[in-house]
Write an enzyme that holds these catalytic residues in place. Structure first.
Site, PDB file in Angstrom:
ATOM      1  N   ASP A  62      23.149  24.278  -0.063  1.00 30.88           N
ATOM      2  CA  ASP A  62      21.792  24.717  -0.416  1.00 30.88           C
ATOM      3  C   ASP A  62      21.153  25.469   0.752  1.00 30.88           C
ATOM      4  O   ASP A  62      20.478  26.486   0.561  1.00 30.88           O
ATOM      5  CB  ASP A  62      20.911  23.519  -0.779  1.00 30.88           C
ATOM      6  CG  ASP A  62      21.420  22.737  -1.975  1.00 30.88           C
ATOM      7  OD1 ASP A  62      22.084  23.331  -2.846  1.00 30.88           O
ATOM      8  OD2 ASP A  62      21.159  21.522  -2.029  1.00 30.88           O
TER       9      ASP A  62
ATOM     10  N   ASP B 208      24.211  15.633  -2.512  1.00 33.96           N
ATOM     11  CA  ASP B 208      23.079  15.973  -1.651  1.00 33.96           C
ATOM     12  C   ASP B 208      22.886  14.849  -0.645  1.00 33.96           C
ATOM     13  O   ASP B 208      23.137  13.679  -0.952  1.00 33.96           O
ATOM     14  CB  ASP B 208      21.805  16.162  -2.480  1.00 33.96           C
ATOM     15  CG  ASP B 208      21.800  17.474  -3.254  1.00 33.96           C
ATOM     16  OD1 ASP B 208      22.475  18.424  -2.820  1.00 33.96           O
ATOM     17  OD2 ASP B 208      21.106  17.547  -4.279  1.00 33.96           O
TER      18      ASP B 208
END
EC number: 3.4.23.36
Length: 163
Positions: A140, A122
């Site tokens: 995402d 991330d």
């Protein structure tokens, strides 16, 4: 009035689009892994920065206490369910087909991370001086935007049925 079939209801364009998104997602994550320092904010514009972190769970690091294989199996089951829903979708629902492509690409992007790194990479952080959103990645975002397109299609179908 007859509506034309959606581009992404056809296998070849859908697969090529998904593969393109996967390549982009993985290239960005590789660049993040080799270039960004861990847990250090790199400002991009006000309220948006790059912040490399590793997610051992699913969304918002939930279920990070589970073994990696459990999370992978769970994600694969979800992808299978999404693919089944996609197959049930009318060929003329263009936004829905686009949405399913985005969701599948995003899901596989994070699954590939699990196999490649043992975690999901991330790196996008929205923040202020006193608040920050969960760190996330392109995959995402693809999942979220894809869900939005599917919801949009459902609203359009509802509107057409009332119209």
């Amino acid at each position: 009035m007859t509506r034309s079939a959606a581009l992404f209801c056809r296998p070849v364009p859908a697969i090529l689009f998904i593969l393109s998104l996967l390549i982009l997602d993985q290239a960005i994550k590789y660049a993040v892994e080799v270039s960004l320092p861990m847990h250090e904010l790199v400002p991009v514009v006000p309220m948006l920065g790059l912040f490399r972190t590793h997610n051992l769970g699913v969304a918002f690091s939930m279920l990070s206490h589970l073994d990696a294989w459990v999370i992978v199996v769970m994600r694969l089951a979800i992808v299978a369910f999404v693919a089944w829903l996609w197959r049930q979708t009318s060929r003329d629902h263009q936004f829905a087909h686009l949405g399913y492509c985005l969701i599948i690409a995003g899901a596989f992007g994070n699954i590939i991370d699990r196999f490649t790194y043992g975690y999901v990479v991330d790196y996008i952080l929205f923040h202020t001086e006193t608040w920050s959103f969960a760190v996330f990645n392109l995959a995402d975002s693809l999942i979220t935007i894809g869900a939005g397109f599917i919801l949009l299609e459902e609203l359009l179908v509802l509107r057409r049925s009332k119209g």
